[in-house]
Design a protein around this motif. Structure first.
Motif, PDB file in Angstrom:
ATOM      1  N   GLN A 273      17.872  41.695 -79.363  1.00 34.39           N
ATOM      2  CA  GLN A 273      19.103  40.749 -78.411  1.00 34.39           C
ATOM      3  C   GLN A 273      19.423  40.047 -79.333  1.00 34.39           C
ATOM      4  O   GLN A 273      18.668  38.960 -80.137  1.00 34.39           O
ATOM      5  N   GLU A 274      21.140  39.500 -79.908  1.00 36.30           N
ATOM      6  CA  GLU A 274      21.428  38.677 -79.843  1.00 36.30           C
ATOM      7  C   GLU A 274      21.803  37.143 -78.752  1.00 36.30           C
ATOM      8  O   GLU A 274      22.052  37.210 -77.686  1.00 36.30           O
ATOM      9  N   GLY A 275      21.080  36.313 -79.564  1.00 38.41           N
ATOM     10  CA  GLY A 275      21.220  34.921 -78.024  1.00 38.41           C
ATOM     11  C   GLY A 275      21.008  35.096 -76.795  1.00 38.41           C
ATOM     12  O   GLY A 275      19.927  36.322 -76.484  1.00 38.41           O
ATOM     13  N   GLY A 276      20.822  34.570 -75.868  1.00 33.76           N
ATOM     14  CA  GLY A 276      19.442  33.957 -74.846  1.00 33.76           C
ATOM     15  C   GLY A 276      18.878  33.347 -74.631  1.00 33.76           C
ATOM     16  O   GLY A 276      17.627  33.949 -73.962  1.00 33.76           O
ATOM     17  N   THR A 277      17.971  32.985 -75.897  1.00 35.85           N
ATOM     18  CA  THR A 277      17.235  33.046 -76.251  1.00 35.85           C
ATOM     19  C   THR A 277      15.899  31.992 -75.162  1.00 35.85           C
ATOM     20  O   THR A 277      15.245  31.948 -74.604  1.00 35.85           O
ATOM     21  N   PRO A 278      17.239  30.824 -74.539  1.00 34.86           N
ATOM     22  CA  PRO A 278      16.655  29.798 -73.884  1.00 34.86           C
ATOM     23  C   PRO A 278      16.618  30.474 -72.736  1.00 34.86           C
ATOM     24  O   PRO A 278      15.718  29.638 -71.570  1.00 34.86           O
ATOM     25  N   GLU A 279      17.001  30.843 -72.382  1.00 37.82           N
ATOM     26  CA  GLU A 279      17.097  31.527 -70.656  1.00 37.82           C
ATOM     27  C   GLU A 279      15.423  32.969 -70.305  1.00 37.82           C
ATOM     28  O   GLU A 279      14.902  33.237 -69.939  1.00 37.82           O
ATOM     29  N   LEU A 280      15.539  33.474 -71.331  1.00 38.87           N
ATOM     30  CA  LEU A 280      14.077  34.076 -71.988  1.00 38.87           C
ATOM     31  C   LEU A 280      13.378  33.204 -71.965  1.00 38.87           C
ATOM     32  O   LEU A 280      12.040  33.938 -71.564  1.00 38.87           O
ATOM     33  N   LEU A 281      12.757  32.382 -72.563  1.00 38.09           N
ATOM     34  CA  LEU A 281      11.712  31.606 -72.521  1.00 38.09           C
ATOM     35  C   LEU A 281      11.749  31.307 -71.082  1.00 38.09           C
ATOM     36  O   LEU A 281      10.470  31.194 -70.877  1.00 38.09           O
ATOM     37  N   ARG A 282      12.306  31.554 -70.496  1.00 43.91           N
ATOM     38  CA  ARG A 282      11.524  30.528 -69.540  1.00 43.91           C
ATOM     39  C   ARG A 282      11.161  31.618 -68.891  1.00 43.91           C
ATOM     40  O   ARG A 282      11.081  31.219 -67.262  1.00 43.91           O
ATOM     41  N   ARG A 283      10.952  33.044 -68.374  1.00 47.35           N
ATOM     42  CA  ARG A 283      10.744  34.270 -68.174  1.00 47.35           C
ATOM     43  C   ARG A 283      10.035  34.864 -69.271  1.00 47.35           C
ATOM     44  O   ARG A 283       9.354  36.124 -68.030  1.00 47.35           O
ATOM     45  N   CYS A 284       9.558  34.613 -69.969  1.00 38.90           N
ATOM     46  CA  CYS A 284       9.112  35.531 -70.600  1.00 38.90           C
ATOM     47  C   CYS A 284       7.267  34.668 -70.483  1.00 38.90           C
ATOM     48  O   CYS A 284       6.839  33.928 -69.439  1.00 38.90           O
ATOM     49  N   SER A 285       6.073  36.062 -70.566  1.00 40.15           N
ATOM     50  CA  SER A 285       4.682  35.222 -71.039  1.00 40.15           C
ATOM     51  C   SER A 285       4.804  34.096 -71.825  1.00 40.15           C
ATOM     52  O   SER A 285       3.610  33.386 -71.638  1.00 40.15           O
TER      53      SER A 285
END
Length: 306
Positions: A200-212
């Motif tokens: 996906q394009e964008g959204g890295t900061p939010e995904l970082l908070r949710r990933c393992s």
């Protein structure tokens, strides 16, 4: 005998901020050098300026560029806050901190907890951190190239990961990279081949908070993940590899096993930032900078004896 001189070679944004009195690091560098009798000037780091620099008198400090001669150093912000490195090489994986041993047992625990809490609060604020069972893969550029500091190309990294990792992997594109049509087509093909992989394009900061955890070549997103207590799997050399699963340093199998080991993120960040970098937000910055430059071989007196 003429006064020793320092030339700062900066990109246009940094130069404009310095001239406007809005670049704390370079302002404090200037003040430190002037306090010990040096003169300081700043100019744009153009191609011609780089060609001419070795013939100019005095010393030089570049911003995120390779030094051009043996009287020059380079500087770069160390990922977060006012932490900076001033080094002889532009490549982070060649810096002394990259080759140093992380002295886990020598870092004071209560001090590290205090440092870490303040850092996490500043970076994260009230944002919620979770573990939703997927891995984040922040991609960088030049996806098909295997460069010298990488264990394999980014596309080969994706293939290698997808046959070894069963949980979902979400890759994100770097907002400042210009991906070719062929690179984008290849990513689509990989997503079609591996159902647990998507891009996906964008959204890295939010995904970082949710990933393992984070999988990457050497993106700074992995370092940001340390602040959120997210482990990292690295496929390229970098300066913050010490507590990561580093494929270049230990091979793929050991790097994957490293993800399961409990890491002391508080002690590591305390050592990496407080002890190894120069903090331009601290009152002792000038003294530490001058000491550091003397250790690099520059004829810099201390403030007390200037």
């Amino acid at each position: 005998m003429s006064q020793p001189h320092l030339t700062l070679y900066l990109d246009p944004p940094a130069l404009a901020r310095l001239k406007a009195g809005q670049h704390n690091f370079f302002q404090r560098v200037t003040g430190a050098m002037e306090s010990v009798g040096w003169t300081v000037s700043a100019e744009e780091s153009t191609l011609n300026a780089r060609f001419e620099a070795p013939e100019k008198r005095g010393y030089a400090l570049y911003h995120m560029e390779e030094p051009t001669h043996d009287r020059a150093l380079t500087c770069r912000r160390s990922y977060t806050g006012a932490y900076w490195h001033v080094e002889a090489q532009a490549a982070r994986w060649e810096w002394p901190v990259a080759h140093a041993r992380f002295p886990l047992r020598q870092i004071d625990g209560p001090e590290a907890k205090h440092f870490y809490r303040a850092l996490r609060e500043r970076v994260l604020g009230n944002a919620r951190v979770t573990d939703e069972g997927f891995a984040l893969m922040p991609l960088q550029g030049r996806l098909s190239e295997h460069r010298s500091f990488q264990s394999m190309s980014p596309l080969e990294m994706i293939e290698t990961v997808m046959v070894r990792v069963t949980q979902p992997v979400i890759a994100t594109l770097h907002p400042n990279e210009d991906y070719t049509p062929l690179e984008r087509q290849t990513l689509v093909a990989l997503a079609n081949r591996y159902p647990h992989f998507r891009v996906q394009e964008g959204g890295t900061p939010e995904l970082l908070r949710r990933c393992s955890y984070v999988i990457t070549q050497n993106s700074s997103v992995a370092f940001d993940g340390y602040i959120l207590r997210k482990p990292a799997l690295l496929f390229a050399q970098i300066d913050f590899h010490h507590i990561a699963g580093s494929v270049p340093h230990m091979g793929l199998d050991a790097a994957l096993e490293m993800l399961q080991k409990r890491q002391n993120f508080a002690k590591y960040l305390t050592w990496f930032l407080r002890d190894q970098a120069l903090n331009a937000g601290r009152p002792e910055f000038e003294t530490r900078l001058l000491t550091h430059l003397r250790e690099k071989g520059w004829p810099v007196p201390s403030i007390a004896t200037a």
